[in-house]
Design an enzyme around this catalytic site. Structure first.
Site, PDB file in Angstrom:
ATOM      1  N   ASP A  50       0.858  -1.155   0.082  1.00 30.55           N
ATOM      2  CA  ASP A  50       0.109   0.196  -0.033  1.00 30.55           C
ATOM      3  C   ASP A  50       0.867   1.262   0.041  1.00 30.55           C
ATOM      4  OD1 ASP A  50       0.898  -0.789   2.584  1.00 30.55           O
ATOM      5  OD2 ASP A  50      -0.570   0.491   3.424  1.00 30.55           O
ATOM      6  N   GLU A  51       0.540   2.316  -0.437  1.00 28.04           N
ATOM      7  CA  GLU A  51       0.932   3.615  -0.490  1.00 28.04           C
ATOM      8  C   GLU A  51       2.412   3.754  -0.811  1.00 28.04           C
ATOM      9  OE1 GLU A  51      -1.950   5.635   3.002  1.00 28.04           O
ATOM     10  OE2 GLU A  51      -0.600   4.196   3.674  1.00 28.04           O
TER      11      GLU A  51
HETATM   12  C1  ACM Z   1      -3.517   1.290   4.713  1.00 28.42           C
HETATM   13  O1  ACM Z   1      -4.582   1.812   5.605  1.00 28.42           O
HETATM   14  N1  ACM Z   1      -2.682   2.055   4.401  1.00 28.42           N
HETATM   15  C2  ACM Z   1      -3.820  -0.032   4.352  1.00 28.42           C
END
Ligand code: ACM
Length: 412
Positions: free
Chosen positions: A215-216
């Site tokens: 993620d991110e």
């Molecule tokens: C997330 O909340 N960055 C998975």
């Protein structure tokens, strides 16, 4: 019959879960840790029960703030009471690396030495981690370890200069920003690192799954992300584990059998939902963790002292009142692609068991029911009465919970 209770199940987990149901039929006082006077009566009848979803999970972020083995065990006991069968541990992030890796010892020794706010942090030795896994197993929870990559990696990058593209280790980080760190996808040593970490973690993991985050990754180019996720998934498969990633994994090619954890919310765009739906058409399964329903660190209302609100305020009714089968149907996700549900608890603002409990309760039992009960048996108006009856049980267990005004709690 009148004289007793009979529990039968096809598998040991079913018997364990039947006992949890029986506990809820007994008076709340049985949950106290002091001797209680009987008789303990249970209403007569027959319960035939089976879970809707095989995957019913909670996640604890032990990176932003470290939680000890005893604190995690306490949460495991609370999860088991509601028949949650999976504990996802978010073991690494920018602020801390929490699991000993023998081949890269500075990850834990240095990368685990602080946390959000600058406190001392901590990490699990392999013996402690095995003990945690054993404890979870004894309560029929499977542990899913997560090493978040290629972003959310400042603690690793600070521990080993050679993992950085420029060869310079950044300082440890104790703030709460996201998206600023990345492993160096073009460097070969990155994959030596991933191979060592995944090999050692897989050896500690009797469960099927290994979560690689994803993620991110805002500081990783798209091409680098594709290459990193391709090679990292192959490493997880090589060590016999099933890949789980946050749903950004669907922006890369997925290894066969991969699982994507959807954490979007009502404001998530159609293109992102469509990408996730497309992934399910090639066999990728989904865990649903909509942030404005299941994120236990979201504030309940404007007055909640703990938590965050980037996905909105999540009152107990909002957390409960949604259907996993319908949730992404509009984007084209077949209900059969949904493995189950998970309630993550991020710990930027949380550092004690009391904090965990005030955010998890009473939303966690609702997510557990979403995972267990058929949609036809669920509606808020009847659930809120069942939930209210949990109040005295939580009190008897010493669990601090949010006295939500939308739940008709009994006087205690
Ligand atoms: C997330 O909340 N960055 C998975």
């Amino acid at each position: 019959g009148r004289a007793g209770v009979t529990l039968t199940a096809r598998e040991p987990a079913g018997l364990f879960h039947a006992v949890q149901t029986l506990r809820q039929l007994l008076p709340a006082a049985v949950e106290r840790d002091s001797r209680q006077r009987g008789p303990w009566k249970v209403a007569g009848g027959t319960i035939t029960d089976t879970p809707r979803y095989a995957y019913r999970a909670a996640m604890l972020d032990v990176s932003r703030h470290f939680f000890t083995v005893d604190q995690v065990k306490r949460y495991i006991d609370q999860l088991a009471l509601y028949k949650i069968n999976t504990l996802h541990l978010h073991l690494s992030d920018d602020q801390g690396w929490r699991i000993a890796i023998d081949s890269w010892p500075r990850l834990a020794a240095y990368g685990g030495s602080t946390q959000v706010g600058g406190g001392p942090g901590g990490y699990y030795t392999k013996a402690q981690y095995r003990d945690l896994v054993r404890y979870a197993t004894s309560r029929h929870l499977e542990v899913v370890p997560e090493i978040d990559m290629p972003g959310h990696t400042n603690a690793a990058l600070a521990s080993y200069a050679e993992l950085n593209c420029d060869g310079v280790a950044p300082p440890l980080y104790t703030g709460t920003a996201v998206g600023f760190s990345s492993l160096c996808a073009p460097k070969e040593i990155t994959y030596d690192f991933v191979d060592d970490v995944v090999r050692e973690l897989a050896a500690l993991t009797p469960g099927r799954y290994l979560h690689i985050g994803g993620d991110e990754a805002h500081s990783t180019s798209h091409a680098d992300y594709m290459e990193f996720m391709r090679r990292t998934q192959a490493i997880v498969a090589k060590y016999g584990k099933t890949v789980v990633g946050w749903h950004q994994l669907t922006g890369a090619e997925q290894v066969k059998g991969a699982v994507a954890q959807y954490w979007g919310y009502d404001a998530t765009g159609a293109a992102e939902r469509a990408q996730v739906a497309e992934a399910t058409k090639v066999g990728t399964k989904l865990i649903l963790s909509p942030a404005d329903r299941t994120y236990l660190d979201m504030k309940y209302d404007r007055n909640t002292d703990l938590g965050q609100s980037w996905a909105g305020l999540v009152e107990v009714d909002r957390s409960y009142d949604w259907d996993p089968a319908a949730y992404l149907a509009g984007a084209g996700v077949d209900p059969g692609a949904v493995l189950g549900v998970e309630a993550p608890l991020w710990s930027e603002t949380l550092s004690t068991s009391d904090h965990i409990e005030r955010m998890a309760f009473p939303r966690l039992p609702g997510v557990a029911e979403i995972g267990w009960s058929p949609q036809s048996a669920r509606n808020w108006d009847t659930y809120k009465v069942r939930l209210a009856a949990q109040g005295p049980r939580l009190t008897a267990l010493g669990i601090d919970y949010y006295r939500s005004p939308v739940v008709p709690w009994p006087a205690e």
